[in-house]
Design an enzyme around this catalytic site. Sequence first.
Site, PDB file in Angstrom:
ATOM      1  N   GLY A  82     -18.382   9.853   4.600  1.00 57.28           N
ATOM      2  CA  GLY A  82     -18.350   9.704   3.150  1.00 57.28           C
ATOM      3  C   GLY A  82     -19.716   9.417   2.576  1.00 57.28           C
ATOM      4  O   GLY A  82     -19.844   8.704   1.570  1.00 57.28           O
ATOM      5  N   HIS A  83     -20.757   9.997   3.173  1.00 60.73           N
ATOM      6  CA  HIS A  83     -22.132   9.647   2.797  1.00 60.73           C
ATOM      7  C   HIS A  83     -22.547  10.192   1.435  1.00 60.73           C
ATOM      8  O   HIS A  83     -23.599   9.806   0.919  1.00 60.73           O
ATOM      9  CB  HIS A  83     -23.110  10.147   3.858  1.00 60.73           C
TER      10      HIS A  83
ATOM     11  N   VAL B  70     -19.878   4.789  -2.579  1.00 55.44           N
ATOM     12  CA  VAL B  70     -20.379   3.714  -1.719  1.00 55.44           C
ATOM     13  C   VAL B  70     -21.178   4.265  -0.550  1.00 55.44           C
ATOM     14  O   VAL B  70     -22.216   3.722  -0.175  1.00 55.44           O
ATOM     15  CB  VAL B  70     -19.226   2.840  -1.205  1.00 55.44           C
TER      16      VAL B  70
ATOM     17  N   TYR C 125      -1.460   3.951  -1.271  1.00 59.48           N
ATOM     18  CA  TYR C 125      -2.874   3.767  -0.916  1.00 59.48           C
ATOM     19  C   TYR C 125      -3.078   2.412  -0.240  1.00 59.48           C
ATOM     20  O   TYR C 125      -3.784   2.304   0.777  1.00 59.48           O
ATOM     21  CB  TYR C 125      -3.722   3.864  -2.177  1.00 59.48           C
TER      22      TYR C 125
ATOM     23  N   LYS D 138      -4.561   1.439   3.583  1.00 61.84           N
ATOM     24  CA  LYS D 138      -5.714   0.576   3.826  1.00 61.84           C
ATOM     25  C   LYS D 138      -5.338  -0.637   4.683  1.00 61.84           C
ATOM     26  O   LYS D 138      -6.142  -1.095   5.508  1.00 61.84           O
ATOM     27  CB  LYS D 138      -6.331   0.136   2.496  1.00 61.84           C
TER      28      LYS D 138
ATOM     29  N   ASN E  34     -13.043  -3.622  -7.465  1.00 62.88           N
ATOM     30  CA  ASN E  34     -13.294  -2.373  -8.191  1.00 62.88           C
ATOM     31  C   ASN E  34     -14.793  -2.084  -8.224  1.00 62.88           C
ATOM     32  O   ASN E  34     -15.580  -2.917  -8.677  1.00 62.88           O
ATOM     33  CB  ASN E  34     -12.785  -2.503  -9.633  1.00 62.88           C
TER      34      ASN E  34
END
Length: 360
Positions: free
Chosen positions: A11-12, A16, A137, A141, A166
Amino acid sequence: MDKNSKIYIAGHRGLVGSAIWRNLQQRGFTNLIGRSHAELDLLDPVAVREFYDSEQPDAVVLAAAHVGGIMANSTYRADFIYRNLQIQQNVIGESWRHGIKRLLFLGSTCIYPREARQPITEDQLLTSALEYTNEPYAIAKIAGLKLCESLNLQYGTDYIAVMPTNLYGPNDNFDLERSHVLPAMIRKAHLAKLLADDNFEAIRADLRRRPVSNLDADTADRNEISHRLAGFGIYPDRLELWGSGKPLREFLWSEDMADASVHILLNVHFSDLIPADSDVPVRNTHINVGTGKELSIAQLAETVCRTVGFSGEIRWDSAKPDGTMRKLCDVSKLHSLGWKHKVELPEGIKKLYEWYLSDK
């Protein structure tokens, strides 16, 4: 880890993940690897295994996830649980199978019960029912953090799970249908201001950069554009927003989150998070990451409109869901591990709006 350690950031390119990449580079880490979705589909277990076979990373940061706001979570419930479970199973599972000892898993504070005691401490996990709108979701997690914790206990890995509040910042998602509350508000206020200024050239440029489904920014006339924007509550004289505006929320600048993540990756180990008393069951070893500060959604909207320069009315549609009424992190554990946030929300909103305007 030394500065030459090979670190894979899943997820680069995201909100984040991109910030973590930059933070590691600023600290002198030079052997970072990432793959776009086109290069590596994290839903494909064979592709993920082949990637690990060839790259053999020393450490992993799992920042990839299928995410969205309350509308997306409510509409695409199956996607949110299936895709996140699959990503986590593949990335965490292959990390363990390839003998990788160090991993950082990014979750979300939506894992906590809807009626959790405030501020929310880590030990409130699984004590009562979740918020319905993001339950799929949240369950995914929770499964991810429990997978990390269980691998640590059974196999001696050092996989740490962090639960950010958030987040907002550069590379955020501003999609009018799928984005989280803060970037959605910024874009809506921006477009409302352009409508008030009758600046359709700038509106068309915005819609080209971030298209709205079934709307051609070049061929649609002014009435069609105005009608479509009205469907998102965007008018030249007002914004119509979901809910009552009463829920309280906490927000963390994404680059602060990245700094906290890297601090934990480099300095915090599973052994630091387990009870000293051997008779106490080991659970809830994840770490909340936030500011410990909150404001109402109505106050947030007012701050955003003031920052953007939109002076119209804000109306609330109470027929739409509010979500959890309050969700404030207790960040005592994080502070005890040596990290505190730096960017306060008004400054962060200004910085994000400046980034939005410059992102052509």
